[in-house]
Motif scaffolding. Sequence first.
Motif, short mmCIF file in Angstrom:
data_model
loop_
_atom_site.label_atom_id
_atom_site.label_comp_id
_atom_site.label_asym_id
_atom_site.label_seq_id
_atom_site.Cartn_x
_atom_site.Cartn_y
_atom_site.Cartn_z
N ASP A 65 0.86 -1.31 -0.02
CA ASP A 65 0.11 -0.01 0.09
C ASP A 65 1.10 1.09 0.00
OD1 ASP A 65 0.81 -0.73 2.56
OD2 ASP A 65 -0.74 0.72 3.39
N LEU A 66 2.28 1.14 0.33
CA LEU A 66 3.01 2.17 0.17
C LEU A 66 3.74 2.43 -1.11
CD1 LEU A 66 4.70 2.08 3.69
CD2 LEU A 66 2.92 3.39 3.11
N MET A 67 3.50 1.63 -2.06
CA MET A 67 3.93 1.86 -3.39
C MET A 67 3.06 2.38 -4.53
SD MET A 67 5.32 -1.65 -5.74
CE MET A 67 3.69 -2.54 -5.85
N ASP A 68 3.44 3.41 -5.08
CA ASP A 68 2.79 4.09 -6.12
C ASP A 68 2.44 3.08 -7.23
OD1 ASP A 68 1.67 5.90 -7.82
OD2 ASP A 68 3.48 6.65 -8.34
N THR A 69 0.95 2.83 -7.55
CA THR A 69 0.53 2.25 -8.80
C THR A 69 -0.09 2.84 -9.76
OG1 THR A 69 -1.49 1.58 -7.36
CG2 THR A 69 0.51 0.13 -7.14
N THR A 70 -0.12 4.18 -9.87
CA THR A 70 -0.89 5.07 -10.82
C THR A 70 0.02 5.24 -11.99
OG1 THR A 70 0.03 6.99 -9.84
CG2 THR A 70 -1.95 6.31 -8.93
#
Length: 321
Positions: free
Chosen positions: A290-295
């Motif tokens: 959840d702390l990783m940018d996935t956009t």
Amino acid sequence: MRATVRGVARIGTALLVAVAAAGAWMWSSGGADAPVASRPETLRVVTWNICGEAGGERGQSGYCPLRDRPEEKTGKIAALARKHDADVITLQEVCGGAPGSHMDLLRSALGPGWSVRHAEGARPDGETRCRDGLSGDLGVALAVRGEIVGDRSLNALPPDPKGVSRQTLPVLCVRVEGWSYTPCTTHILPGEEPRVGEQIAAVRAFVRGEDRPTVLTGDFNRNAGAPQLAPLVASYSVCPAADRGGRGAVTYHAWDPEKRAHSFHELDHIFFDRPPGVRNPLVRCGVDEDLMDTTPNEPGGRGPDGYSDHAPVYAEIRTGP
């Protein structure tokens, strides 16, 4: 990020000389806030490539979420330490060595009882200073909940044979008062060029120079089942476990602007020794996705939903029977 630091040690005789020269521990006196020495029954470790100084503009190659807000990044690192009750925090692509740098801010965010060390690296242009107004020099870092009494580091990446890149990539180890384990961290070059294998061999030789169990963490830029990581997988247990089929754990997200497609990879690992008398040292292992940018990384696109293109990896390891 998939690209960072490179080094000067030649494999073979020159490397052995470099490793021997770097093998001497630099001893330090305890600070006023150093805790009473104690040996943890388990060692709780978190590693995270925070992409602390990579590309700044949305849509650029190598874009890094919140790269211009080191206070937010270090605040999240401290929150992560509290969440996992961490004894060790290791970081890659992090700025240190100056007031206002990530490491300077992290000392305050973690509070009393923590010790911090930083090892400098360089980008392919040979520059070490963090870009665009950020303070300090690029590199890797270790923070431990205890008193660091020794540290050593080595640039493990051989020179670019074509002379194009002047990148350096350090491996850093620290000794902590009262601990039976030595924590280490590094960052491995991406790609398939031969010096990747040479760098991994240099890191392994450097860490194996310890006379005690070690924990080696970092961004290894490939999954644990990759042939290039076989020397480490053969020497250590690993979290996340080597997956020779399927996607495995997700610790890195990339956006391909031409294909307009996401890709997910397992690049970050915690390697660790099994101490004598312990059959299964791993208590738990996981990834804070959840702390990783996935956009999508697109100009004018919506803001990131994470703090880095990497996710933190955490593990709890038994240190004795």
